[in-house]
Design a protein around this motif. Structure first.
Motif, PDB file in Angstrom:
ATOM      1  N   PRO A 566     -21.291  39.345   1.190  1.00 60.59           N
ATOM      2  CA  PRO A 566     -21.159  38.065   0.491  1.00 60.59           C
ATOM      3  C   PRO A 566     -20.217  37.121   1.247  1.00 60.59           C
ATOM      4  N   PHE A 567     -20.521  35.841   1.222  1.00 61.64           N
ATOM      5  CA  PHE A 567     -19.773  34.863   2.005  1.00 61.64           C
ATOM      6  C   PHE A 567     -18.610  34.291   1.190  1.00 61.64           C
ATOM      7  N   ILE A 597     -21.910  28.001   7.292  1.00 60.20           N
ATOM      8  CA  ILE A 597     -20.820  27.308   6.601  1.00 60.20           C
ATOM      9  C   ILE A 597     -21.340  26.066   5.878  1.00 60.20           C
ATOM     10  N   ARG A 598     -22.178  25.295   6.548  1.00 57.13           N
ATOM     11  CA  ARG A 598     -22.713  24.091   5.911  1.00 57.13           C
ATOM     12  C   ARG A 598     -23.574  24.454   4.703  1.00 57.13           C
ATOM     13  N   GLU A 599     -24.369  25.527   4.853  1.00 57.08           N
ATOM     14  CA  GLU A 599     -25.223  25.961   3.741  1.00 57.08           C
ATOM     15  C   GLU A 599     -24.406  26.415   2.545  1.00 57.08           C
ATOM     16  N   LYS A 600     -23.319  27.140   2.806  1.00 58.72           N
ATOM     17  CA  LYS A 600     -22.555  27.752   1.718  1.00 58.72           C
ATOM     18  C   LYS A 600     -21.462  26.854   1.144  1.00 58.72           C
ATOM     19  N   THR A 601     -20.996  25.872   1.929  1.00 59.64           N
ATOM     20  CA  THR A 601     -19.871  25.049   1.464  1.00 59.64           C
ATOM     21  C   THR A 601     -20.166  23.562   1.447  1.00 59.64           C
ATOM     22  N   GLY A 602     -21.211  23.124   2.146  1.00 60.86           N
ATOM     23  CA  GLY A 602     -21.499  21.700   2.257  1.00 60.86           C
ATOM     24  C   GLY A 602     -20.697  21.008   3.340  1.00 60.86           C
ATOM     25  N   ILE A 603     -19.861  21.759   4.073  1.00 62.26           N
ATOM     26  CA  ILE A 603     -19.020  21.171   5.126  1.00 62.26           C
ATOM     27  C   ILE A 603     -19.736  21.270   6.471  1.00 62.26           C
ATOM     28  N   GLU A 604     -19.874  20.142   7.138  1.00 63.21           N
ATOM     29  CA  GLU A 604     -20.515  20.126   8.457  1.00 63.21           C
ATOM     30  C   GLU A 604     -19.448  20.140   9.548  1.00 63.21           C
TER      31      GLU A 604
END
Length: 643
Positions: A566-567, A597-604
């Protein structure tokens, strides 16, 4: 005087490069120095260029540097391949008989490299020979030491008349050249003898005696040659081991009570199973019944006919109650996809150690890559729970391999342990401060007594069901189709929803229970102007580059991603969401971890430093890339260092 040097030995594949490097690494490690070593080689048996890079330091280091202090060349191709990497003030040791060797005489060198070298020689108006390289190096402040190898061999034969030295004394070239460099660095000969005992213990005949005799002659021969580097022994007062990644994973599995290991020979995974076969019974100071049994009976290691069989045999062993694992690389994992899905649906504990190498297809079978991350996160048709853990150094590899076996049984699912080729084939000094008495084997929820109306796949709140071991617990059914709580086939839509959801809930449990430090780690100040993100073997060079940048006044930290499923979304979002400059460092084209990271947090993460040559990321490359991003705002930097 601070010691921090890069030592490289190169020669033909099959020419004893590994042995020479191991003698060197073990000698300096026994003298109290920290060691990082990496083996680079072509995917052929004999002939192509192979080399070993070793960093020696008096303080702990994490990554390899680009510039070379000592180049030990066993052949002309090594000189042609690496001369441009030797720093001013560095040393090149070569055989004088290679001076007249021409570039076009190198039959194994790749045409692309030859063409680049031809252009270089044109630019300096010189003939493409070793002699021209020697002149070029000396003109640029590099010390070139030419050994008259034939004369040295004759000297060895004359002086060792009382030793029954084999006539093919040229086979000792690796040890001769490596020990010559150690003599130049004033390393006491006793440490070389101890290293020889490490490397040649158990070898047939009088090989150890021969090599010791040869080293004595070489040390005497090298007396006039001294350098500004002195490897004075250091007393550390700590216990340390020198291991590579394959050995580290094997040690962790053995400590974790592994009972059954399968493999099909493939680079670079197979060495792990070879090590387990040789060291399956160790003193563990056992704290559980499983560990006590392991001390007595060892591990069953099976070389299978292919990777399909490897994963299915490991699953069978897991179903039977054994702690089971398999290891593979590259296309081998592709063949394990269906079996892994079977294990996920039937909640079979199994560990898959995947050693990432260059793809696609056979790709670069002996080179590094971090391009399988997305694949292992989604491999298999349909959805099923799995844990994906990635080690960043050899100590982590030991502990991750241990924990993976616990997680597989506690949560009853496949655990995929990612180790990239650089980590697998590199060596490092690991301070052995692991308290094995605190390592606990967790076998999860096992039912050993018969139960009326036993449901192997019982729908529970946390997703984990009571597990039975055949012959010790109640009877249960296993099928390749979707099933009910007993294991019988069903296609009922409502129960399909319930059992599917039950399986996936195990990841929520794992996310709650697994400590944060096993999933992600932050190095450096909590608040920084620059955050570097990386995973796997990029950890070492990032840490050293971060240290260099910090000394220059940059406020920088490093977020190491350890677990991808799990991330740790909340923590990653917290660390990366402070408005600082974000830089991703990976060994793949697509910046796969940044995508996760972008997929799981929205941060690019806009700034990316990427390498897919198959060679390891170097400290200098990360350092220079970060500075360039800060100064120029470059969003994508592609690294290419390393021959």
């Amino acid at each position: 005087m601070t010691v921090d040097i890069m030592w490289v030995i190169g020669g033909p594949q099959g020419g004893g490069i590994d042995t020479g490097a191991n003698v060197f690494m073990r000698a300096v490690a026994r003298a109290g120095y920290y060691v990082i070593g990496d083996r680079e080689y072509f995917s052929n048996i004999k002939g192509r260029h192979s080399y070993f890079m070793v960093r020696v330091s008096d303080e702990p280091r994490s990554g390899l540097l680009g510039p070379i202090d000592f180049l030990v060349a066993l052949d002309a191709e090594t000189v042609f391949t690496h001369f441009n990497y030797v720093k001013r003030g560095g040393y090149v040791i070569l055989d004088a008989s290679t001076l007249n060797t021409k570039l076009d005489q190198l039959q194994y060198m790749e045409d692309e490299l030859k063409e680049r070298l031809r252009e270089f020689f044109k630019s300096i108006n010189a003939e493409p020979t070793v002699r021209s390289i020697v002149d070029y190096l000396r003109g640029n402040g590099v010390n070139v030491v030419m050994i008259h190898y034939a004369d040295l061999l004759q000297d060895i034969k004359r002086r060792l008349q009382d030793v029954d030295l084999p006539s093919l004394v040229s086979r000792y070239s690796n040890v001769i050249m490596a020990s010559y460099s150690m003599a130049m660095m004033n390393l006491p000969i006793d440490y070389v003898f101890k290293a020889l005992e490490d490397v040649f213990t158990g070898r047939r005949g009088r090989l150890l005696e021969y090599n010791k005799a040869v080293v004595e002659v070489v040390y005497n021969y090298a007396k006039p040659m001294k350098t500004n580097i002195s490897l004075t022994p250091i007393k550390r007062g700590v216990r340390a081991i020198l291991v590579n990644g394959n050995e580290a994973v094997a040690i962790g599995k053995i400590l974790g009570g592994l009972r059954f290991q399968t493999y099909y020979p493939i680079t670079p995974a197979a060495d792990e199973s070879f090590f387990i076969e040789s060291h399956d019974i160790v003193s563990l100071n056992p704290v559980t019944e499983e560990a006590k049994a392991l001390e007595k009976v060892g591990v069953v290691v099976v070389q299978t006919e292919d990777e399909l069989s490897a994963i299915n045999m490991a699953i069978g062993a897991g179903l039977a109650g054994a702690r089971a694992a398999t290891s593979t690389s590259g296309p081998g994992l592709s063949l394990m996809v269906e079996g892994t899905g079977f294990a996920g649906m039937n909640e079979v504990p199994v560990v898959i150690t995947h050693y990432q190498r260059g793809g696609p297809s056979t790709g670069l079978p002996t080179r590094n890559s971090q391009s399988d991350l997305r694949f292992v996160m989604h491999m298999g048709h349909g959805e099923f729970p799995r844990i994906v853990i990635a080690s960043g150094d050899h100590k982590e590899a030991i502990l991750d391999a241990f924990k993976a076996l616990n997680w597989a049984e506690r949560y009853q699912l496949p655990v995929i342990h990612l180790v990239d080729k650089t980590l697998a084939n590199s060596y490092s000094t690991v301070i052995w401060d692991i308290d094995t008495t605190k390592l606990r084997i967790d076998r999860g929820w096992i039912v050993t007594k018969d139960e009326p109306d036993y449901k192997r796949f019982k729908v529970t709140e946390n997703g984990v069901s009571p597990r039975s071991i055949p012959g010790l617990g109640p009877v249960f059914w296993v099928t390749g189709d979707e099933h009910d709580e007993y294991g019988h086939i069903t296609e009922d839509p409502e129960f399909r929803t319930a059992i599917y959801d039950k399986r996936m809930r195990k990841l929520e449990l794992a996310d709650r229970e697994i400590p944060l430090e096993d999933k992600v780690r932050l190095y450096g100040p909590e608040n920084a102007d620059i955050t570097i993100v990386g995973w796997g073997s990029s950890k070492g060079p990032i840490l050293d580059a971060m240290d260099m940048l910090s000394k220059e006044g940059y406020r920088v930290n490093f977020l190491q991603l350890r677990m991808f499923i799990p991330f740790p979304s909340d923590y990653v979002r917290k660390v990366l969401g402070k408005g600082q400059l974000l830089i991703d460092v990976e060994s793949n084209y697509e910046a796969q971890a940044a995508g996760v990271i972008r997929e799981k947090t929205g941060i690019e993460i806009k700034h990316k430093v990427l390498k897919w040559t198959g060679r390891p990321i170097l400290v200098d490359e990360v350092y220079e890339a970060v500075k360039r991003i800060v100064k120029e705002g470059v969003e994508r930097i592609v690294l290419k260092e390393g021959p």
